[in-house]
Design a protein around this motif. Sequence first.
Motif, short mmCIF file in Angstrom:
data_model
loop_
_atom_site.label_atom_id
_atom_site.label_comp_id
_atom_site.label_asym_id
_atom_site.label_seq_id
_atom_site.Cartn_x
_atom_site.Cartn_y
_atom_site.Cartn_z
N TYR A 122 31.24 49.29 49.41
CA TYR A 122 31.68 48.56 48.30
C TYR A 122 32.95 48.32 48.11
O TYR A 122 33.48 47.69 47.16
CB TYR A 122 31.15 49.59 46.97
CG TYR A 122 29.53 49.69 46.84
CD1 TYR A 122 28.81 48.47 46.67
CD2 TYR A 122 29.22 50.93 47.31
CE1 TYR A 122 27.44 48.80 46.75
CE2 TYR A 122 27.93 50.98 47.40
CZ TYR A 122 26.83 50.00 46.75
OH TYR A 122 25.66 50.16 46.88
N ARG B 152 29.14 51.55 40.32
CA ARG B 152 27.81 51.63 39.61
C ARG B 152 27.40 50.04 39.20
O ARG B 152 26.22 49.85 39.33
CB ARG B 152 27.80 52.59 38.26
CG ARG B 152 26.99 53.57 38.23
CD ARG B 152 27.25 54.57 37.12
NE ARG B 152 27.78 55.69 37.36
CZ ARG B 152 28.67 56.40 36.76
NH1 ARG B 152 29.44 55.61 35.83
NH2 ARG B 152 29.40 57.44 37.36
N LEU C 65 26.07 48.52 42.29
CA LEU C 65 24.88 49.00 42.89
C LEU C 65 23.82 48.32 41.62
O LEU C 65 22.87 47.88 42.48
CB LEU C 65 24.77 50.29 42.43
CG LEU C 65 23.91 51.27 43.42
CD1 LEU C 65 24.52 51.35 44.90
CD2 LEU C 65 23.93 52.83 42.94
N GLU C 66 24.08 48.15 40.63
CA GLU C 66 23.09 47.43 39.52
C GLU C 66 22.82 46.20 40.08
O GLU C 66 21.88 45.50 40.02
CB GLU C 66 23.29 47.76 38.15
CG GLU C 66 23.24 49.03 37.39
CD GLU C 66 23.38 49.21 36.03
OE1 GLU C 66 24.05 48.21 35.53
OE2 GLU C 66 23.09 50.29 35.55
N GLN C 67 23.97 45.43 40.31
CA GLN C 67 23.97 44.06 40.62
C GLN C 67 23.07 43.62 42.02
O GLN C 67 22.19 42.89 41.90
CB GLN C 67 25.33 43.63 40.99
CG GLN C 67 25.46 42.04 41.34
CD GLN C 67 25.51 41.08 40.10
OE1 GLN C 67 26.26 41.28 39.20
NE2 GLN C 67 24.62 40.36 40.06
N GLU C 68 23.43 44.52 42.91
CA GLU C 68 22.43 44.55 44.11
C GLU C 68 20.90 44.95 43.85
O GLU C 68 20.33 44.04 44.39
CB GLU C 68 22.81 45.71 44.91
CG GLU C 68 23.36 45.22 46.45
CD GLU C 68 23.96 46.52 47.33
OE1 GLU C 68 23.43 47.39 47.37
OE2 GLU C 68 25.19 46.07 48.00
N ILE C 69 20.73 45.78 43.03
CA ILE C 69 19.59 46.05 42.64
C ILE C 69 18.62 44.78 42.25
O ILE C 69 17.69 44.47 42.44
CB ILE C 69 19.28 47.43 42.06
CG1 ILE C 69 19.75 48.72 42.72
CG2 ILE C 69 17.75 47.72 41.44
CD1 ILE C 69 19.78 49.65 41.99
N SER C 70 19.24 44.34 40.87
CA SER C 70 18.79 43.21 40.37
C SER C 70 18.50 41.97 40.95
O SER C 70 17.62 41.13 40.97
CB SER C 70 19.40 43.20 38.75
OG SER C 70 20.82 42.91 39.37
N ASP C 71 19.65 41.81 41.94
CA ASP C 71 19.47 40.67 43.02
C ASP C 71 18.33 40.60 43.63
O ASP C 71 17.74 39.82 43.92
CB ASP C 71 20.71 40.57 43.76
CG ASP C 71 22.17 40.22 43.03
OD1 ASP C 71 21.74 39.28 41.72
OD2 ASP C 71 23.16 39.88 43.62
N GLU C 72 18.24 41.94 44.42
CA GLU C 72 17.04 42.26 45.27
C GLU C 72 15.60 42.05 44.46
O GLU C 72 14.84 41.36 45.24
CB GLU C 72 17.18 43.88 45.78
CG GLU C 72 16.44 43.91 47.02
CD GLU C 72 17.00 43.26 48.07
OE1 GLU C 72 16.08 42.90 49.10
OE2 GLU C 72 18.29 42.97 48.36
N ALA C 73 15.56 42.30 43.08
CA ALA C 73 14.26 42.37 42.55
C ALA C 73 14.30 41.01 41.81
O ALA C 73 12.99 40.71 41.37
CB ALA C 73 14.65 43.59 41.51
#
Lengths: 155, 229
Positions: free
Chosen positions: A106, A115, A118-126
């Motif tokens: 990061y 954090r 991390l959230e950006q990555e997760i929501s992009d992935e989903a």
Amino acid sequence: MDILDTNMILYSAAFGLMLIGIGGIVISNHLIRIIFGIALLEAGANLLLLLSTYHEGASAPIIVNGNMPAMMADPVPQALVLTAIVIGVGILALALSLAIRVQRAYGTLDMREVRLKLEQEISDEAGIGMPSSSDKPADIRKLPFNSVIQQEGGS
Amino acid sequence: MRRFTAALFLLGLGVMIAAIYQHIDFGNTAVNAGQEINAVAAGETGAANFVTSVVLAYRGIDTLLELTILFTAAMIGGMVLGRRRVDAPRDPDAGFILRTGADLLFPLLLVVGMYIILHGHLTPGGGFQGGVILAAAFFVPLLARPGIMLIDQRIVSLVEGLAGAVFIIIGLLAMFEGYEFLTPLYDKGELGALISAGSLPVLYLAVGIKVGSELAGLLAHLAEAEALD
């Protein structure tokens, strides 16, 4: 003076170290500081373990030149702390290696930024938007009816 | 806001600890297992250092499990950091003073580490402390000259595995003799002599070499971690 008793000072040091360590973990955002907080907490816990069986005027539990001291300290917590310190070093090295990975992934050690990314990555992935709190002030939050009003005004 | 709640939490924790504080009977503990161990340890294990008796004889299985924790930490550390690319940039060598100091310290640290391990049953010290000093001996040259290979990593792993195996084999030998796992074996010898206390010094030697090679490997992994481009 009763309050300046050696025992009192040692116990205060143990509890103080633990409190400072927990404070460092809770308050700071920088990963390295959090790891140092863990190290301080560990030092305080080790000191507390040693103090738990401390006797006034007891010597180390070792026979020197065949002389058995009259009063010896309890060897059990000493053996426990002996291994705990070495394991603490191992845990510290493991935590630092994880911090190296975080820095590499990061580019920062600030937990707030990590954090967020991390959230950006997760929501992009989903494929969904960033999660947001419903209690956020209206001027920052994009309200659904605002966009409706704007669309109506435009047309 | 977050800092405020954190400060509030700490205040509460402090008050709670202060409340516990009032009930501690300073210097007079109720735990008396240690005094009984002190009374019988010299006759039962033959080690002059009772801490060693506790670590290796009375709770040897705990020590074995603690070694396992250290092994796990070292293994995961190596897994997390991964292998280094061949063309990754390295830090330059340190200055003259650090390099010469590292050369001087290396044999000295080896000797001190082995001394502390071998006298673990007589004086303060033992496998864990001496093992850390051994690890430092192998880490200091790495700080002075990044990228230097003192010992092949595979040999380090082999030595580490052998040391762990020796610990367990000594424990199993006690079982073959008809005792519990990790019961101290062999002649107790004269109290305070270098060769005494039966199998305890051998166990501590295994612990020292295992701790030393594990920590050295972990520190080497940390030092080898690639710098950011």
